[in-house]
Design a protein around this motif. Structure first.
Motif, PDB file in Angstrom:
ATOM      1  N   THR A  25       0.749  -1.170  -0.005  1.00  0.00           N
ATOM      2  CA  THR A  25      -0.047  -0.217  -0.158  1.00  0.00           C
ATOM      3  C   THR A  25       0.981   1.205  -0.083  1.00  0.00           C
ATOM      4  O   THR A  25       0.148   2.342  -0.012  1.00  0.00           O
ATOM      5  CB  THR A  25      -0.856   0.265   1.360  1.00  0.00           C
ATOM      6  N   LEU A  26       2.046   1.241  -0.031  1.00  0.00           N
ATOM      7  CA  LEU A  26       3.094   2.346  -0.049  1.00  0.00           C
ATOM      8  C   LEU A  26       2.723   2.861   1.456  1.00  0.00           C
ATOM      9  O   LEU A  26       3.159   2.302   2.225  1.00  0.00           O
ATOM     10  CB  LEU A  26       2.923   3.170  -1.126  1.00  0.00           C
ATOM     11  N   PHE A  27       2.662   4.346   1.358  1.00  0.00           N
ATOM     12  CA  PHE A  27       2.525   4.934   2.639  1.00  0.00           C
ATOM     13  C   PHE A  27       1.075   4.936   3.337  1.00  0.00           C
ATOM     14  O   PHE A  27       0.796   5.257   4.481  1.00  0.00           O
ATOM     15  CB  PHE A  27       2.951   6.310   2.705  1.00  0.00           C
ATOM     16  N   VAL A  28       0.225   4.444   2.488  1.00  0.00           N
ATOM     17  CA  VAL A  28      -1.410   4.433   3.063  1.00  0.00           C
ATOM     18  C   VAL A  28      -1.550   3.536   4.023  1.00  0.00           C
ATOM     19  O   VAL A  28      -2.044   4.022   5.277  1.00  0.00           O
ATOM     20  CB  VAL A  28      -2.252   4.108   1.756  1.00  0.00           C
ATOM     21  N   GLY A  29      -1.079   2.340   4.152  1.00  0.00           N
ATOM     22  CA  GLY A  29      -1.219   1.389   5.335  1.00  0.00           C
ATOM     23  C   GLY A  29      -0.689   1.705   6.352  1.00  0.00           C
ATOM     24  O   GLY A  29      -1.284   1.989   7.596  1.00  0.00           O
ATOM     25  N   PRO A  30       0.634   2.291   6.529  1.00  0.00           N
ATOM     26  CA  PRO A  30       1.224   2.633   7.741  1.00  0.00           C
ATOM     27  C   PRO A  30       0.775   3.949   8.206  1.00  0.00           C
ATOM     28  O   PRO A  30       0.521   4.266   9.515  1.00  0.00           O
ATOM     29  CB  PRO A  30       2.700   2.663   7.381  1.00  0.00           C
ATOM     30  N   LEU A  31       0.392   4.885   7.439  1.00  0.00           N
ATOM     31  CA  LEU A  31      -0.359   6.081   7.816  1.00  0.00           C
ATOM     32  C   LEU A  31      -1.841   5.962   8.575  1.00  0.00           C
ATOM     33  O   LEU A  31      -2.012   6.515   9.570  1.00  0.00           O
ATOM     34  CB  LEU A  31      -0.699   7.191   6.443  1.00  0.00           C
ATOM     35  N   VAL A  32      -2.411   4.840   8.134  1.00  0.00           N
ATOM     36  CA  VAL A  32      -3.728   4.572   8.899  1.00  0.00           C
ATOM     37  C   VAL A  32      -3.366   4.024  10.060  1.00  0.00           C
ATOM     38  O   VAL A  32      -4.053   4.396  11.083  1.00  0.00           O
ATOM     39  CB  VAL A  32      -4.747   3.735   8.004  1.00  0.00           C
ATOM     40  N   LEU A  33      -2.520   3.214  10.161  1.00  0.00           N
ATOM     41  CA  LEU A  33      -2.265   2.540  11.495  1.00  0.00           C
ATOM     42  C   LEU A  33      -1.460   3.617  12.453  1.00  0.00           C
ATOM     43  O   LEU A  33      -1.817   3.419  13.405  1.00  0.00           O
ATOM     44  CB  LEU A  33      -1.195   1.578  11.178  1.00  0.00           C
ATOM     45  N   MET A  34      -0.783   4.666  11.796  1.00  0.00           N
ATOM     46  CA  MET A  34      -0.375   5.698  12.848  1.00  0.00           C
ATOM     47  C   MET A  34      -1.398   6.465  13.360  1.00  0.00           C
ATOM     48  O   MET A  34      -1.577   6.793  14.292  1.00  0.00           O
ATOM     49  CB  MET A  34       0.635   6.444  11.817  1.00  0.00           C
ATOM     50  N   LEU A  35      -2.353   6.799  12.545  1.00  0.00           N
ATOM     51  CA  LEU A  35      -3.618   7.566  12.832  1.00  0.00           C
ATOM     52  C   LEU A  35      -4.488   6.914  13.778  1.00  0.00           C
ATOM     53  O   LEU A  35      -4.774   7.459  14.870  1.00  0.00           O
ATOM     54  CB  LEU A  35      -4.360   8.110  11.820  1.00  0.00           C
TER      55      LEU A  35
END
Length: 170
Positions: free
Chosen positions: A92-102
């Motif tokens: 997912t590139l940066f989308v998956g980690p961004l969702v987990l971060m938020l």
């Protein structure tokens, strides 16, 4: 050989210096230091010789734990979600980690740190690919290997810092 040295009299390693510089960067970002004081303390951190002198550079700064950041040891669930942040970056590139971060980052500082590192890594790769008109996309093969290594580090409860990346998201 004299073994009577106090811990504060021992010489400082590069890793210890880097940790203090990171704390100074956090304090600067929090507004605890102005630019001139940040520069001065960073210079001191990079030039002092002993642990006692290095400790004096951050002595008056509130530790991150006392400032209200959720800390403590990572739970097994935190470690799994931290590893997932790195693993999700592959498809997912940066989308998956961004969702987990938020989402997970509100609950656990460990998850936030891991996801933040993955987001910054993926954003850096994306920028390199854009700037090189797609040629930088060949780096993604190495990126997948680094993401797996970072996920393994996260599973063991350790922090992993990707080399040579821009840390744009804080």
């Amino acid at each position: 050989m004299n073994s009577s040295y106090a811990v504060g009299d021992l010489r400082v390693s590069d890793a210890e210096r880097e940790a203090v510089v990171e704390r100074l960067q956090e304090a600067y970002a929090e507004g605890r230091l102005d630019h001139e004081e940040f520069d001065m303390r960073t210079h001191l951190a990079m030039t002092v010789k002993t642990r006692r002198d290095l400790a004096s550079v951050t002595l008056d700064l509130v530790p991150v734990q006392a400032a209200g950041v959720v800390g403590g040891p990572a739970t097994p669930e935190d470690r799994i979600l931290g590893a997932a942040a790195h693993a999700l970056a592959v498809p997912t590139l940066f989308v998956g980690p961004l969702v987990l971060m938020l989402v997970g980052g509100k609950r656990s500082e460990y998850i936030r740190r891991q996801a933040l590192e993955a987001v910054n890594f993926q954003v850096t790769l994306l920028l390199v690919t854009i700037v090189t008109f797609g040629v930088g996309g060949m780096v993604y093969a190495v990126a997948w290997i680094l993401s797996v290594i970072a996920a393994l580090f996260a599973l063991t409860g350790q922090s992993f810092r990707y080399p040579w990346i821009l840390r744009l998201v804080k």
